[in-house]
Design a protein around this motif. Structure first.
Motif, short mmCIF file in Angstrom:
data_model
loop_
_atom_site.label_atom_id
_atom_site.label_comp_id
_atom_site.label_asym_id
_atom_site.label_seq_id
_atom_site.Cartn_x
_atom_site.Cartn_y
_atom_site.Cartn_z
N ASP A 21 -26.87 0.60 15.35
CA ASP A 21 -27.32 0.06 13.64
C ASP A 21 -27.88 -1.48 13.96
N TYR A 58 -16.75 13.51 9.76
CA TYR A 58 -17.07 14.08 8.37
C TYR A 58 -16.04 15.19 8.00
N THR A 68 -28.44 12.94 10.17
CA THR A 68 -27.11 13.73 10.81
C THR A 68 -26.23 14.22 9.58
N GLN A 79 -36.46 10.57 10.77
CA GLN A 79 -36.24 9.76 12.19
C GLN A 79 -35.05 9.62 12.31
N THR A 80 -34.40 9.06 13.43
CA THR A 80 -33.01 8.56 13.54
C THR A 80 -32.82 7.34 12.70
N GLY A 81 -31.83 7.12 11.79
CA GLY A 81 -31.64 6.06 11.15
C GLY A 81 -31.82 6.20 9.80
N THR A 82 -32.25 7.45 9.35
CA THR A 82 -32.59 7.91 7.85
C THR A 82 -31.20 8.26 7.38
N GLY A 83 -30.17 8.50 8.25
CA GLY A 83 -28.95 9.51 7.68
C GLY A 83 -29.01 10.82 7.92
N GLN A 87 -30.69 12.64 2.56
CA GLN A 87 -29.58 13.60 2.07
C GLN A 87 -29.79 14.20 0.80
P1 AMP Z 1 -28.75 8.78 11.59
O1 AMP Z 1 -30.03 9.00 10.78
O2 AMP Z 1 -28.17 10.32 11.12
O3 AMP Z 1 -28.77 8.68 12.96
O4 AMP Z 1 -28.05 7.82 10.69
C1 AMP Z 1 -28.11 6.43 10.67
C2 AMP Z 1 -26.88 5.57 10.36
O5 AMP Z 1 -26.75 5.66 8.89
C3 AMP Z 1 -25.69 6.28 10.97
O6 AMP Z 1 -25.02 4.86 11.65
C4 AMP Z 1 -24.87 6.61 9.85
O7 AMP Z 1 -23.44 6.16 9.82
C5 AMP Z 1 -25.54 5.58 8.66
N1 AMP Z 1 -25.55 6.60 7.51
C6 AMP Z 1 -25.81 7.79 7.12
N2 AMP Z 1 -25.80 8.14 5.82
C7 AMP Z 1 -25.32 6.94 5.20
C8 AMP Z 1 -25.47 6.63 3.64
N3 AMP Z 1 -25.49 7.46 2.71
N4 AMP Z 1 -25.30 5.33 3.32
C9 AMP Z 1 -25.10 4.22 4.33
N5 AMP Z 1 -25.11 4.64 5.74
C10 AMP Z 1 -25.42 5.94 6.13
#
Ligand code: AMP
Length: 422
Positions: free
Chosen positions: A310, A96, A52, A46-50, A28
């Motif tokens: 998660d 969001y 999206t 990858q998925t899990g990094t935030g 991000q």
């Molecule tokens: P993603 O990689 O987009 O699939 O996101 C993985 C998970 O991280 C999702 O469940 C989001 O809700 C969570 N997430 C995204 N951004 C943050 C952040 N800045 N702090 C904590 N959790 C986050």
């Protein structure tokens, strides 16, 4: 560094705070300023990094500054390889964007098209779509792209793996040349770079995981075991380790169904998720698993791609994937958000080539633990990192003659072959 300092406005900051995020994740931090500046972006994440939120937040920010959308038009298009990922991205867009007056819709195949036609009638600011259904909607004049400002290709590597290249190219040909394009991919393979070359203009490249590296918080180990002993070994690991939420990967749909039955027979609640299941069945399976009502989710690679679960403590590779990068994707399901996860692979002698390929891609030898009572009759040969790679087809014939008998033995307990996983 806070979200506010990245240049996002109050309605978005409020939604982010309501999600409980206080600090932007590395992707991000890197992606948001680039997207806000209007530049093209190529991101390895990858998925899990935030990721999206990494593209959704700045896109919402930019769209909120522009004018209204016309009927049947879209201003931002997010393409995803699977319905599950589309649903999850769509959910994030709504979350969001909840304090903004932007509209969004999610469209994917396998469900009725009429409600989607209706949803597009007034136009939507953000459309999240899988490629096939998007083309159907285009062909029915339900969607037009001349107002398009931003395109996102999410999990582009997976889209190529799944054979969406033609659909993607067809869609690209319909989009205005003047647009912002963002490409997210777990890895930057040669194919991804070739795709990017034609679609992105002078993209800024960001990366949060060095290409093909596995997440450091995941403890990975393999358990050498004979093929026909894999299911009993998995039951033992789950029972004795008191594992409560386990994602298990099988290579085939048939293998997923068979294993689910074996687990149930051993009093372990399990449910299979794969391409033969209806969308409703998949959504319900995922919801039950997330709610802790089902202990084991057995999935094929394609079905599991993009699942947002998660803090998953255990991921098991019941079969090793044929594509080594899938191993990296699979274990990306665990050890999220700094949590320690365990990724366990049950490996039989037959899977030596896949193991070697995985170790080569991840650049590390996987620790071996033989579980007492499950010592393989057909031993898994030792591997080394810098060994020359063998061509898949030839390896079997190179095996020493004394092992030829074991191949038959291994086959007897084989999970169905010849099925393409979905
Ligand atoms: P993603 O990689 O987009 O699939 O996101 C993985 C998970 O991280 C999702 O469940 C989001 O809700 C969570 N997430 C995204 N951004 C943050 C952040 N800045 N702090 C904590 N959790 C986050």
């Amino acid at each position: 560094m806070s979200f506010a300092s990245l240049g996002l406005s109050d309605p978005i900051l409020k939604a982010v705070a309501e999600q409980g995020y206080d600090t932007p994740s590395p992707i991000q931090l890197q992606a948001i300023p680039v997207v806000l500046s209007g530049q093209d972006l190529m991101a390895a994440a990858q998925t899990g990094t935030g990721k999206t939120a990494g593209f959704t937040l700045p896109i919402l920010e930019r769209l909120s500054q522009g004018g209204p959308v016309a009927p049947n038009k879209v201003r931002a298009l997010v393409l995803t390889p699977t319905r599950e990922l589309a649903a999850q991205v769509g959910e994030s867009v709504s979350l969001y964007g909840q304090h903004l007056s932007l509209s969004s819709a999610i469209v994917f195949g396998g469900v009725k098209i009429n409600p989607q036609l209706m949803a597009l009638r007034k136009g939507v600011d953000v459309l999240v779509a899988t490629p096939g259904r998007l083309m159907d909607l285009y062909n029915q004049n339900a969607v037009r792209f001349d107002q398009l400002e931003v395109l996102v290709l999410d999990e582009a590597d997976r889209m190529l793996d799944m054979g969406f290249i033609r659909d993607i190219k067809r869609i690209m040909a319909l989009l205005p040349a003047k647009r912002q394009t963002l490409l997210f991919s777990a890895t930057f393979s040669t194919e991804i770079r070739a795709l990017a070359k034609g679609l992105l203009k002078a993209p800024v490249e960001v990366s949060v995981t060095p290409s093909n590296a596995t997440a450091p918080t995941v403890t990975q180990w393999i358990s050498p075991v004979d093929k026909n002993r894999k299911a009993p070994l998995l039951c033992k690991l789950i029972h004795e380790g008191k594992w409560q939420q386990v994602l298990v990967f099988t290579r085939t749909k048939h293998g997923a169904n068979k294993l689910t039955k074996q687990l149930e027979a051993n009093h372990i609640t399990a449910i299979a998720i794969h391409g033969n299941k209806s969308q409703n069945a998949r959504t319900k399976a995922l919801a039950d698993f997330k709610a802790g009502e089902v202990r084991v989710l057995v999935a094929t690679d394609i079905a599991a791609r993009g699942l947002d679960i998660d803090l998953l403590p255990h991921v098991v590779n019941f079969d090793l994937p044929h594509v080594p990068e899938d191993y990296v994707h699979r274990i990306g399901r665990t050890g999220r958000a700094g949590q320690v996860g365990q990724a366990v692979s049950l490996v039989c002698a037959d899977e030596l080539d896949q193991l070697k390929a995985i170790e080569k891609v991840t650049k590390k030898l996987l620790e071996r633990k033989i579980v007492s009572g499950f010592e393989p009759v057909h031993p898994l040969p030792e591997t080394q990192l810098n060994a020359p790679s063998h061509a898949k087809k030839n390896t079997r014939s190179r095996r020493p003659p004394q092992r030829s008998g074991h191949r038959d033995g291994v086959r007897s307990g084989d999970l169905a072959r010849g099925h393409k996983a979905h």
